[in-house]
Motif scaffolding. Structure first.
Motif, short mmCIF file in Angstrom:
data_model
loop_
_atom_site.label_atom_id
_atom_site.label_comp_id
_atom_site.label_asym_id
_atom_site.label_seq_id
_atom_site.Cartn_x
_atom_site.Cartn_y
_atom_site.Cartn_z
N SER A 71 0.84 -1.20 0.00
CA SER A 71 0.00 0.00 0.00
C SER A 71 0.86 1.24 0.00
CB SER A 71 -0.86 0.06 1.27
OG SER A 71 -2.02 -0.72 1.17
N CYS A 72 0.27 2.34 -0.43
CA CYS A 72 0.86 3.65 -0.15
C CYS A 72 -0.28 4.60 0.18
CB CYS A 72 1.72 4.14 -1.31
SG CYS A 72 0.85 4.43 -2.85
N GLY A 73 0.11 5.73 0.80
CA GLY A 73 -0.91 6.68 1.25
C GLY A 73 -0.93 6.72 2.76
N ALA A 74 -1.79 7.60 3.29
CA ALA A 74 -1.86 7.77 4.75
C ALA A 74 -2.34 6.49 5.43
CB ALA A 74 -2.80 8.93 5.08
N THR A 78 -4.93 -3.81 5.54
CA THR A 78 -4.25 -5.04 5.99
C THR A 78 -5.26 -6.05 6.49
OG1 THR A 78 -3.96 -4.30 8.26
CG2 THR A 78 -2.18 -3.79 6.75
N THR A 79 -4.82 -7.29 6.52
CA THR A 79 -5.62 -8.35 7.14
C THR A 79 -4.68 -9.30 7.88
OG1 THR A 79 -7.02 -10.27 6.74
CG2 THR A 79 -5.65 -9.56 4.89
N ASP A 80 -5.17 -9.77 9.03
CA ASP A 80 -4.48 -10.80 9.80
C ASP A 80 -5.52 -11.45 10.70
OD1 ASP A 80 -4.88 -9.02 11.88
OD2 ASP A 80 -2.82 -8.30 11.90
N SER A 81 -5.09 -12.19 11.68
CA SER A 81 -6.06 -12.91 12.52
C SER A 81 -6.97 -11.95 13.28
CB SER A 81 -5.33 -13.84 13.49
OG SER A 81 -4.43 -13.06 14.24
N ALA A 82 -6.54 -10.68 13.41
CA ALA A 82 -7.34 -9.70 14.15
C ALA A 82 -8.42 -9.06 13.27
CB ALA A 82 -6.45 -8.62 14.73
N TYR A 86 -7.82 -0.78 8.00
CA TYR A 86 -6.79 0.14 7.52
C TYR A 86 -5.89 0.52 8.69
CZ TYR A 86 -9.05 0.75 3.04
OH TYR A 86 -9.56 0.54 1.79
N THR A 87 -4.59 0.62 8.41
CA THR A 87 -3.65 1.03 9.46
C THR A 87 -2.75 2.15 8.91
OG1 THR A 87 -1.99 -0.60 8.74
CG2 THR A 87 -3.52 -1.29 10.47
N PRO A 88 -2.31 3.07 9.78
CA PRO A 88 -1.39 4.11 9.32
C PRO A 88 0.04 3.59 9.17
CG PRO A 88 -1.99 4.47 11.63
CD PRO A 88 -2.78 3.28 11.17
N LEU A 89 0.36 2.46 9.82
CA LEU A 89 1.71 1.89 9.75
C LEU A 89 1.68 0.60 8.94
CD1 LEU A 89 2.97 2.19 13.46
CD2 LEU A 89 3.14 3.88 11.60
N ASP A 90 2.76 0.38 8.20
CA ASP A 90 2.97 -0.92 7.56
C ASP A 90 3.29 -1.92 8.68
OD1 ASP A 90 4.06 -3.17 6.40
OD2 ASP A 90 5.29 -2.08 4.94
N SER A 93 7.00 -3.26 8.82
CA SER A 93 8.13 -2.41 9.21
C SER A 93 7.80 -1.56 10.44
CB SER A 93 8.48 -1.47 8.05
OG SER A 93 7.38 -0.60 7.80
N GLN A 94 6.52 -1.48 10.78
CA GLN A 94 6.06 -0.57 11.85
C GLN A 94 6.40 0.89 11.54
OE1 GLN A 94 3.98 -1.22 14.40
NE2 GLN A 94 3.79 -3.27 13.51
N GLN A 95 6.59 1.18 10.25
CA GLN A 95 6.81 2.56 9.78
C GLN A 95 5.58 2.98 8.99
OE1 GLN A 95 9.69 4.39 10.39
NE2 GLN A 95 10.05 2.62 11.73
N PRO A 96 5.35 4.30 8.83
CA PRO A 96 4.23 4.71 7.99
C PRO A 96 4.34 4.10 6.60
CG PRO A 96 5.16 6.60 9.14
CD PRO A 96 6.07 5.44 9.42
N TRP A 97 3.20 3.83 5.97
CA TRP A 97 3.21 3.39 4.58
C TRP A 97 3.89 4.47 3.74
CZ3 TRP A 97 1.78 -1.45 3.51
CH2 TRP A 97 0.90 -2.10 4.38
N PRO A 98 4.48 4.11 2.59
CA PRO A 98 5.05 5.15 1.73
C PRO A 98 3.98 6.19 1.38
CG PRO A 98 5.59 2.94 0.92
CD PRO A 98 4.62 2.75 2.04
N THR A 99 4.41 7.43 1.27
CA THR A 99 3.50 8.50 0.86
C THR A 99 2.94 8.18 -0.53
OG1 THR A 99 4.96 9.98 2.02
CG2 THR A 99 3.43 11.02 0.51
N MET A 100 1.70 8.57 -0.77
CA MET A 100 1.15 8.34 -2.11
C MET A 100 1.80 9.33 -3.08
SD MET A 100 -2.75 8.37 -3.57
CE MET A 100 -3.40 7.57 -2.12
N PRO A 101 2.55 8.85 -4.08
CA PRO A 101 3.19 9.78 -5.00
C PRO A 101 2.16 10.69 -5.69
CG PRO A 101 4.03 7.54 -5.32
CD PRO A 101 2.84 7.44 -4.40
#
Ligand SMILES: O=C(O)CCC(=O)C(=O)O
Length: 221
Positions: A71-74, A78-82, A86-90, A93-101
């Motif tokens: 993904s990119c953008g704010a 995501t999907t997992d067992s929970a 939508y999440t602000p972090l990847d 990496s636990q870092q923000p997703w790349p900015t949407m170009p």
């Protein structure tokens, strides 16, 4: 000629001329709409994927999705067992997703305008990678905070058959062939229609290689 290459040529022969095909009351296929943008979109996409590479995610029910996602953008989906969200972090990496170009944002807003949604401003771009055999089961996009904005979806690489259904899972689906550069926009009364992708056929696309990449732009937050 036999095999995947022959299939690809056969599919290319089916490719529709540029133009706007209505597939629902407020839904369109914009044939070849992304083609003039490809040279701007692909380098940006490569930069995004270097930062947040494709990964296969697991559904809440424990199934590994056949499409790999990034993904990119704010916000990124995501999907997992929970659950689906939508999440602000990847989460990888636990870092923000790349900015949407800017090029991706501008492309998506122009495509939406072309389909009758002039106020679209996406904050999420989900990137799906399908290798041959990968698919996406029928589903509704329901994790966004509001459904007033449309979904803008661009196809790159190998052809696909897009399933566009109704508001019930059991409703009949239209089977729509999508090719490199085609864009689908659905919104308004069609925003919650079920949709999916049939398993991708074997092949090698001259620009994208043995894969299909789909970008879907949404206003999620
Ligand atoms: O790959 C596609 O064309 C559709 C993707 C999709 O259905 C989704 O991301 O919700």
């Amino acid at each position: 000629m036999h095999g995947p290459t022959a299939d690809l040529f056969a599919d290319a022969a089916l490719q529709q001329p540029p133009g706007r095909e209505q597939i629902g009351e407020e839904s369109y296929v914009l044939r070849g709409y992304a083609l003039p943008w490809i040279d701007r979109l692909l380098p940006e996409l490569r930069r995004v994927l270097a930062q947040s590479p494709f990964r296969q995610m697991v559904t809440p029910g424990g199934f590994t999705m056949s499409a790999a996602l990034s993904s990119c953008g704010a916000l990124g989906w995501t999907t997992d067992s929970a659950g689906y969200r939508y999440t602000p972090l990847d989460p990888r990496s636990q870092q923000p997703w790349p900015t949407m170009p800017d090029a991706l944002h501008e492309f998506a807003t122009r495509a939406a305008t072309e389909a009758g949604f002039p106020d679209f401003s996406p904050d999420a771009c989900l990137i799906n990678r399908y290798v041959p055999g990968a698919k996406m089961s029928l589903h509704q996009d329901k994790n966004e905070r509001s459904y007033t904005a449309p979904v803008v979806s661009v196809s790159l690489g190998l052809p696909a058959i897009f399933l566009f259904g109704g508001h019930e899972r059991s409703d009949k689906t239209q089977k729509i062939s999508l090719f490199h550069g085609d864009v689908v926009v659905w919104g308004g009364v069609d925003r919650l229609r079920f949709h999916g992708v049939m398993p991708i056929k074997e092949g090698v696309h001259p620009i994208m290689g043995p894969q299909r990449i789909n970008l879907t732009f949404r206003t999620a937050g």
